[in-house]
Write a protein that holds these residues in place. Structure first.
Motif, PDB file in Angstrom:
ATOM      1  N   PRO A  14       0.833  -1.208   0.000  1.00 14.95           N
ATOM      2  CA  PRO A  14       0.000   0.000   0.000  1.00 14.95           C
ATOM      3  C   PRO A  14       0.871   1.264   0.000  1.00 14.95           C
ATOM      4  O   PRO A  14       1.889   1.340   0.708  1.00 14.95           O
ATOM      5  N   ALA A  15       0.479   2.248  -0.783  1.00 18.71           N
ATOM      6  CA  ALA A  15       1.235   3.494  -0.889  1.00 18.71           C
ATOM      7  C   ALA A  15       1.364   4.192   0.460  1.00 18.71           C
ATOM      8  O   ALA A  15       2.426   4.732   0.788  1.00 18.71           O
ATOM      9  N   LEU A  16       0.310   4.161   1.254  1.00 22.65           N
ATOM     10  CA  LEU A  16       0.368   4.826   2.560  1.00 22.65           C
ATOM     11  C   LEU A  16       1.424   4.210   3.471  1.00 22.65           C
ATOM     12  O   LEU A  16       2.079   4.908   4.235  1.00 22.65           O
ATOM     13  N   VAL A  17       1.593   2.909   3.365  1.00 20.77           N
ATOM     14  CA  VAL A  17       2.618   2.230   4.162  1.00 20.77           C
ATOM     15  C   VAL A  17       4.006   2.681   3.707  1.00 20.77           C
ATOM     16  O   VAL A  17       4.870   3.015   4.521  1.00 20.77           O
ATOM     17  N   MET A  18       4.228   2.727   2.410  1.00 19.89           N
ATOM     18  CA  MET A  18       5.538   3.141   1.902  1.00 19.89           C
ATOM     19  C   MET A  18       5.845   4.586   2.278  1.00 19.89           C
ATOM     20  O   MET A  18       6.991   4.923   2.589  1.00 19.89           O
ATOM     21  N   ASP A  19       4.842   5.458   2.252  1.00 21.71           N
ATOM     22  CA  ASP A  19       5.067   6.850   2.656  1.00 21.71           C
ATOM     23  C   ASP A  19       5.544   6.934   4.101  1.00 21.71           C
ATOM     24  O   ASP A  19       6.341   7.798   4.451  1.00 21.71           O
ATOM     25  N   GLU A  20       5.056   6.021   4.930  1.00 21.04           N
ATOM     26  CA  GLU A  20       5.445   6.024   6.343  1.00 21.04           C
ATOM     27  C   GLU A  20       6.844   5.450   6.577  1.00 21.04           C
ATOM     28  O   GLU A  20       7.591   5.952   7.404  1.00 21.04           O
ATOM     29  N   VAL A  21       7.197   4.406   5.852  1.00 18.39           N
ATOM     30  CA  VAL A  21       8.442   3.695   6.156  1.00 18.39           C
ATOM     31  C   VAL A  21       9.641   4.139   5.314  1.00 18.39           C
ATOM     32  O   VAL A  21      10.774   3.962   5.740  1.00 18.39           O
ATOM     33  N   GLY A 103      -5.533  16.360 -16.758  1.00 16.43           N
ATOM     34  CA  GLY A 103      -6.268  17.362 -15.999  1.00 16.43           C
ATOM     35  C   GLY A 103      -5.393  18.404 -15.332  1.00 16.43           C
ATOM     36  O   GLY A 103      -5.885  19.228 -14.568  1.00 16.43           O
ATOM     37  N   THR A 104      -4.084  18.392 -15.609  1.00 20.06           N
ATOM     38  CA  THR A 104      -3.191  19.390 -15.022  1.00 20.06           C
ATOM     39  C   THR A 104      -2.581  20.246 -16.126  1.00 20.06           C
ATOM     40  O   THR A 104      -2.590  19.866 -17.298  1.00 20.06           O
ATOM     41  N   ILE A 105      -2.039  21.409 -15.740  1.00 22.80           N
ATOM     42  CA  ILE A 105      -1.294  22.213 -16.697  1.00 22.80           C
ATOM     43  C   ILE A 105      -0.099  21.384 -17.132  1.00 22.80           C
ATOM     44  O   ILE A 105       0.629  20.842 -16.296  1.00 22.80           O
ATOM     45  N   HIS A 106       0.104  21.274 -18.432  1.00 26.79           N
ATOM     46  CA  HIS A 106       1.168  20.399 -18.926  1.00 26.79           C
ATOM     47  C   HIS A 106       2.542  21.022 -18.751  1.00 26.79           C
ATOM     48  O   HIS A 106       2.766  22.168 -19.108  1.00 26.79           O
ATOM     49  N   VAL A 107       3.436  20.227 -18.186  1.00 29.62           N
ATOM     50  CA  VAL A 107       4.833  20.628 -18.061  1.00 29.62           C
ATOM     51  C   VAL A 107       5.552  20.222 -19.344  1.00 29.62           C
ATOM     52  O   VAL A 107       5.085  19.339 -20.068  1.00 29.62           O
ATOM     53  N   PRO A 108       6.685  20.858 -19.644  1.00 33.05           N
ATOM     54  CA  PRO A 108       7.462  20.439 -20.824  1.00 33.05           C
ATOM     55  C   PRO A 108       7.873  18.980 -20.712  1.00 33.05           C
ATOM     56  O   PRO A 108       7.937  18.418 -19.618  1.00 33.05           O
ATOM     57  N   LYS A 109       8.198  18.388 -21.854  1.00 29.58           N
ATOM     58  CA  LYS A 109       8.508  16.957 -21.890  1.00 29.58           C
ATOM     59  C   LYS A 109       9.646  16.578 -20.950  1.00 29.58           C
ATOM     60  O   LYS A 109       9.587  15.557 -20.282  1.00 29.58           O
ATOM     61  N   ARG A 110      10.708  17.346 -20.896  1.00 31.72           N
ATOM     62  CA  ARG A 110      11.844  17.076 -20.001  1.00 31.72           C
ATOM     63  C   ARG A 110      11.909  18.201 -18.974  1.00 31.72           C
ATOM     64  O   ARG A 110      12.697  19.122 -19.092  1.00 31.72           O
ATOM     65  N   HIS A 111      11.069  18.109 -17.954  1.00 31.97           N
ATOM     66  CA  HIS A 111      10.987  19.144 -16.919  1.00 31.97           C
ATOM     67  C   HIS A 111      11.626  18.610 -15.638  1.00 31.97           C
ATOM     68  O   HIS A 111      11.097  17.696 -15.007  1.00 31.97           O
ATOM     69  N   ILE A 112      12.772  19.173 -15.260  1.00 29.60           N
ATOM     70  CA  ILE A 112      13.546  18.702 -14.119  1.00 29.60           C
ATOM     71  C   ILE A 112      13.392  19.710 -12.981  1.00 29.60           C
ATOM     72  O   ILE A 112      13.575  20.911 -13.176  1.00 29.60           O
ATOM     73  N   VAL A 113      13.061  19.202 -11.793  1.00 31.58           N
ATOM     74  CA  VAL A 113      12.902  20.051 -10.614  1.00 31.58           C
ATOM     75  C   VAL A 113      13.924  19.605  -9.577  1.00 31.58           C
ATOM     76  O   VAL A 113      14.042  18.425  -9.261  1.00 31.58           O
ATOM     77  N   SER A 114      14.672  20.566  -9.035  1.00 23.85           N
ATOM     78  CA  SER A 114      15.681  20.275  -8.018  1.00 23.85           C
ATOM     79  C   SER A 114      15.226  20.783  -6.655  1.00 23.85           C
ATOM     80  O   SER A 114      14.247  21.521  -6.549  1.00 23.85           O
ATOM     81  N   LYS A 115      15.938  20.377  -5.630  1.00 22.45           N
ATOM     82  CA  LYS A 115      15.705  20.820  -4.247  1.00 22.45           C
ATOM     83  C   LYS A 115      14.286  20.515  -3.753  1.00 22.45           C
ATOM     84  O   LYS A 115      13.665  21.297  -3.052  1.00 22.45           O
ATOM     85  N   ILE A 116      13.797  19.321  -4.121  1.00 22.41           N
ATOM     86  CA  ILE A 116      12.466  18.892  -3.669  1.00 22.41           C
ATOM     87  C   ILE A 116      12.600  18.291  -2.276  1.00 22.41           C
ATOM     88  O   ILE A 116      13.370  17.345  -2.082  1.00 22.41           O
ATOM     89  N   PRO A 117      11.853  18.788  -1.276  1.00 25.09           N
ATOM     90  CA  PRO A 117      11.920  18.182   0.057  1.00 25.09           C
ATOM     91  C   PRO A 117      11.176  16.850   0.081  1.00 25.09           C
ATOM     92  O   PRO A 117      10.243  16.620  -0.701  1.00 25.09           O
ATOM     93  N   ARG A 118      11.570  15.958   0.957  1.00 25.01           N
ATOM     94  CA  ARG A 118      10.942  14.627   1.041  1.00 25.01           C
ATOM     95  C   ARG A 118       9.433  14.700   1.228  1.00 25.01           C
ATOM     96  O   ARG A 118       8.701  13.921   0.602  1.00 25.01           O
ATOM     97  N   PRO A 119       8.875  15.612   2.062  1.00 22.60           N
ATOM     98  CA  PRO A 119       7.412  15.639   2.218  1.00 22.60           C
ATOM     99  C   PRO A 119       6.641  15.960   0.928  1.00 22.60           C
ATOM    100  O   PRO A 119       5.449  15.711   0.850  1.00 22.60           O
TER     101      PRO A 119
END
Length: 141
Positions: A14-21, A103-119
């Motif tokens: 379950p995804a919720l379990v993985m988010d916890e552990v 259903g979301t605003i489309h990001v470019p095909k190769r869209h890289i995001v840095s400094k993402i916090p774990r939460p």
């Protein structure tokens, strides 16, 4: 009529379990040797604002941007599939490629995001892998 129930075939967590552990997430390279369960995928909360937070690199149509804590970043519309490319063990931040979700605003095909916090990174079940999608699941209405 006899009912036959068959569970999801493959490793299922379950995804919720993985988010916890899972405190430290695996990069896509690490997942080649130590993959997550077959029913899981990673999603990142990323508020894509096309005119404000793109920094284009000149090669290959890749856009890169640091993760930004906006007022609405944790809204459902900003929950997007992502692939973890890098983990900085010193800071605890991640770099990920963000993909589009219907259903979301489309990001470019190769869209890289840095400094993402774990939460801001969560696990989610892949479509049609939860028990409710089994052909013989009990449904009461």
């Amino acid at each position: 009529k006899k009912h036959t129930w068959k569970p999801f075939v493959g490793r299922n967590t379950p995804a919720l379990v993985m988010d916890e552990v899972a405190q430290k997430l695996r990069t896509s390279k690490e997942q080649k040797d130590y993959p997550y369960a077959d029913n899981l995928q990673t999603f990142c909360f990323h508020d894509f604002l096309p005119k404000f937070n793109q920094v284009n690199t000149p090669t290959g149509g890749i856009t890169t941007v640091p993760w930004n804590w906006t007022r609405n970043v944790f809204d459902w519309e900003n929950f997007r599939p992502c692939t973890i490319l890098h983990r900085d063990d010193a800071t605890g931040f991640y770099t990920a490629q963000i993909r589009n979700r219907q259903g979301t605003i489309h990001v470019p095909k190769r869209h890289i995001v840095s400094k993402i916090p774990r939460p801001a990174i969560r696990f989610a079940e892949k479509p049609l892998t939860t028990d409710q999608h089994l052909p013989n699941a009990f449904r009461h209405w």
